[in-house]
Design a protein around this motif. Sequence first.
Motif, short mmCIF file in Angstrom:
data_model
loop_
_atom_site.label_atom_id
_atom_site.label_comp_id
_atom_site.label_asym_id
_atom_site.label_seq_id
_atom_site.Cartn_x
_atom_site.Cartn_y
_atom_site.Cartn_z
N LEU A 50 7.10 23.44 9.15
CA LEU A 50 5.96 23.75 7.96
C LEU A 50 6.19 22.41 6.94
CD1 LEU A 50 7.26 27.55 7.40
CD2 LEU A 50 4.92 26.76 7.91
N PRO A 51 5.30 22.35 5.89
CA PRO A 51 5.15 21.39 4.85
C PRO A 51 6.39 21.71 4.29
CG PRO A 51 3.01 22.46 5.19
CD PRO A 51 3.83 23.24 6.15
N GLU A 52 7.05 20.67 3.68
CA GLU A 52 7.88 20.69 2.79
C GLU A 52 8.02 21.95 1.56
OE1 GLU A 52 9.41 17.08 1.29
OE2 GLU A 52 10.04 16.05 3.18
N THR A 53 6.71 21.89 0.90
CA THR A 53 6.64 22.77 -0.06
C THR A 53 6.66 24.44 0.44
OG1 THR A 53 4.22 22.56 0.26
CG2 THR A 53 5.04 21.28 -1.35
N ALA A 54 6.58 24.83 1.61
CA ALA A 54 6.49 25.79 2.24
C ALA A 54 7.98 26.64 1.75
CB ALA A 54 6.41 26.05 3.56
N THR A 55 7.76 27.99 1.56
CA THR A 55 9.00 28.95 1.46
C THR A 55 9.42 29.51 2.79
OG1 THR A 55 7.80 30.95 1.08
CG2 THR A 55 7.81 29.48 -0.81
N GLU A 56 10.64 29.98 2.51
CA GLU A 56 11.42 30.87 3.77
C GLU A 56 10.26 31.86 4.33
OE1 GLU A 56 14.90 33.94 4.31
OE2 GLU A 56 15.31 31.89 3.37
N LYS A 57 9.49 32.44 3.30
CA LYS A 57 8.55 33.56 4.16
C LYS A 57 7.31 33.00 4.69
CE LYS A 57 10.50 37.34 1.22
NZ LYS A 57 9.96 38.19 -0.07
N SER A 58 7.15 31.87 4.42
CA SER A 58 5.91 30.99 4.95
C SER A 58 6.09 31.03 6.63
CB SER A 58 5.78 29.62 4.56
OG SER A 58 5.60 29.75 3.32
N GLY A 59 5.00 30.91 7.33
CA GLY A 59 4.97 30.72 8.76
C GLY A 59 5.51 31.84 9.48
N GLU A 60 5.08 33.03 8.93
CA GLU A 60 5.89 34.40 9.58
C GLU A 60 4.73 34.77 10.75
OE1 GLU A 60 7.74 36.29 10.85
OE2 GLU A 60 8.72 37.03 9.06
N SER A 61 5.30 35.34 11.80
CA SER A 61 4.34 35.76 12.65
C SER A 61 3.79 37.20 12.50
CB SER A 61 5.18 35.97 14.05
OG SER A 61 5.90 37.08 14.12
N PRO A 62 2.82 37.62 12.94
CA PRO A 62 2.17 38.79 12.91
C PRO A 62 3.15 40.14 12.99
CG PRO A 62 0.62 37.66 14.07
CD PRO A 62 1.80 36.94 14.02
N THR A 63 4.21 39.71 13.94
CA THR A 63 5.20 40.69 14.07
C THR A 63 6.52 40.61 13.44
OG1 THR A 63 6.06 39.22 15.87
CG2 THR A 63 4.21 40.62 16.56
N GLY A 64 6.46 39.70 12.55
CA GLY A 64 7.70 39.60 11.65
C GLY A 64 8.89 38.91 12.71
N PHE A 65 8.51 38.19 13.54
CA PHE A 65 9.49 37.55 14.25
C PHE A 65 10.46 36.84 13.65
CE2 PHE A 65 11.55 34.78 17.48
CZ PHE A 65 11.51 35.39 18.72
N LYS A 66 10.08 36.03 12.76
CA LYS A 66 10.81 34.97 11.95
C LYS A 66 11.87 35.71 11.09
CE LYS A 66 10.36 30.95 8.76
NZ LYS A 66 9.69 30.07 8.03
N SER A 67 11.49 36.57 10.33
CA SER A 67 12.45 37.32 9.28
C SER A 67 13.48 38.01 10.29
CB SER A 67 11.75 38.29 8.26
OG SER A 67 10.99 39.05 9.06
N SER A 68 13.08 38.62 11.35
CA SER A 68 14.03 39.23 12.17
C SER A 68 15.13 38.21 12.99
CB SER A 68 13.31 40.00 13.45
OG SER A 68 12.50 41.14 12.98
N LEU A 69 14.49 37.04 13.29
CA LEU A 69 15.53 36.22 13.80
C LEU A 69 16.19 35.68 12.65
CD1 LEU A 69 16.45 34.26 16.03
CD2 LEU A 69 14.63 32.83 15.55
N LEU A 70 15.84 35.45 11.48
CA LEU A 70 16.90 35.04 10.35
C LEU A 70 17.70 36.00 9.95
CD1 LEU A 70 14.35 33.10 8.16
CD2 LEU A 70 16.01 32.16 9.06
N ASN A 71 17.40 37.29 9.94
CA ASN A 71 18.35 38.29 9.53
C ASN A 71 19.35 38.44 10.80
OD1 ASN A 71 16.97 39.10 7.39
ND2 ASN A 71 15.76 40.76 8.39
N TYR A 72 19.10 38.22 11.97
CA TYR A 72 20.15 38.18 13.11
C TYR A 72 21.02 37.14 12.95
CZ TYR A 72 22.28 38.41 17.48
OH TYR A 72 23.06 38.32 18.46
N LEU A 73 20.59 36.02 12.77
CA LEU A 73 21.55 34.78 12.64
C LEU A 73 22.40 35.02 11.44
CD1 LEU A 73 19.04 31.75 13.41
CD2 LEU A 73 20.78 32.77 14.85
N LYS A 74 21.89 35.26 10.24
CA LYS A 74 22.42 35.41 8.97
C LYS A 74 23.71 36.65 9.10
CE LYS A 74 18.72 34.19 5.85
NZ LYS A 74 18.05 34.53 4.81
N HIS A 75 23.46 37.59 10.10
CA HIS A 75 24.57 38.52 10.34
C HIS A 75 25.82 37.81 10.60
CE1 HIS A 75 26.00 42.62 10.96
NE2 HIS A 75 26.65 42.02 12.14
#
Length: 543
Positions: A255-280
């Motif tokens: 993503l561009p450097e100005t993007a936030t963590e919530k940018s680039g999310e999939s319609p299924t919320g895959f990105k946030s699910s993966l981040l939550n898993y890794l952070k656990h």
Amino acid sequence: MDAFLKRKAENTGGPSKKPKHEACPHGPKCYRRNPHHFREYEHPHLIKLLEMAKPEIPLDFPLDKSVYLEQVDILRPLLNIKPDVKPSTSSSSVTNTTKPGTMLEKLQNAAPYNLFFTTIPESAETLKHPTSITFTDLLCPSLGELKCSLQINFMIDIMWLMERYRERNLGKKPLTILYGDEFPKMKEFIEKFLPNVSHHYVKMKDPFGCHHSKIGIYFYEDNSLRVVISTANLYYEDWNHYNQGLWLSPPCPQLPETATEKSGESPTGFKSSLLNYLKHYNLPVLKPWIDYVKRADFSAVRVFLVTSVPGKHYPGTQGSHVHHVGDLLSRHCSLPAKTGPDSEGPLSWGIIAQASSIGSMGKSPAEWLRSTLLRSLSGHKQTQLVSNSNATLSIIFPSVDNVMNGYFGAESGGCLPYSKQTNEKQRWLQSYLHQWKADKLGRSRAMPHIKTYCRVSPCLSKLAWFFITSANLSKSAWGGNLQKDKGAYVRSYEAGVMFLPKFFDEEYFEIETTLSGKNKKLFPFMYDLPLTEYKSSDYPWCN
């Protein structure tokens, strides 16, 4: 002087001598991609291909053409034969050029589902199937120029794994591994010989829990990444003897450097699910990978990531399979309404659970199988989640006969750790059990380590949804009995992906060609339908 020095001499005008090494006994049936094998044996059929300006695979060669093209790529530098056109080393040019027989071509042909199965060398048919791949296919340069990678798994044979990376000349690239089962002296080996490997053993607090997830993340020189969700451990037998499944993500660009963590999310919320898993995990070794994922654009991903992590979890959260799967199906699964006595209706669509291990479920089906697991799997938009659903549930698990007729006899059951003691306590399960049979894809004699769950139409040609996961049929993996507060306790780490037709612009997934769906792409499906029930004399394979 060995055969390879002889070939080099011929190509440089030097003297030639009779080769000492014999020809590979398998001839054109050889599926090997290990450079050591090519140093040990001659392969005259590959030499002929190397001498062509553009290798053309003869029609009578028994394996898929991609196998020979990969072998030629491995053999060429060993013989010091340079290709006619030197390919650009930039990741963008590699990614944008689709060469026949490469993994990128396979992936594009498998779109939009991106679902693959492992090759079984004993079954020549699987070597030619377009959705069959090896581990080294995941490292194919056509997918991008690899910068570093992360492997999260249960069992890792580090020597076998590094050999696969070396086959692609990636043996010195940074690699991070998280694992749940220690091979003998694995840490000592890594620390002594593999300075590029960072490692962490995930020790479970619960003695009945298991670090069972199988996730790969591949980060490329152009700062894009891919995610692979698999059912296979990282050692030889899992990738050569057993049926496994893998989902590959499309490329996720930076993503561009100005993007936030919530940018680039999939319609299924895959990105946030993966981040939550890794952070656990809360591990420093994963911090760079969390950053890579934060900066990646997952908008092209169409599947849901479903994970289990140890602890107590509640509806609306993503820490347990029982809650997350039930929630997804109740929100997104559509089944035909019952409009008359002869119409289909939801209950005519059967649920199939296929796994490689079965845990302790209790004294009756109502104790966990139907009250908790089926409550989750029977969910759809037209009904509330209910215990002891009337939905039909069928379970596929290899019988003793299935295993003994496998390619390796009793050893074929090595991937099926079901306790005989547990089975004797739940003999009621026999009425749910069905044989392992996958004749259509030539996979019946390879035992299934893959785990899949789905809901099938009465005509056996359509799926309402499909779920592939590391989670077997157990409370530890899915979550235990629902408590009064609807909480469920999970003991293990698991990961899978849920396919829902709605997110692929489909009403249902077609698994057999029908008149109404003859122009639709078929969804990859491994085993045969209709299912074959256990006979009264059959017994599930137990270790």
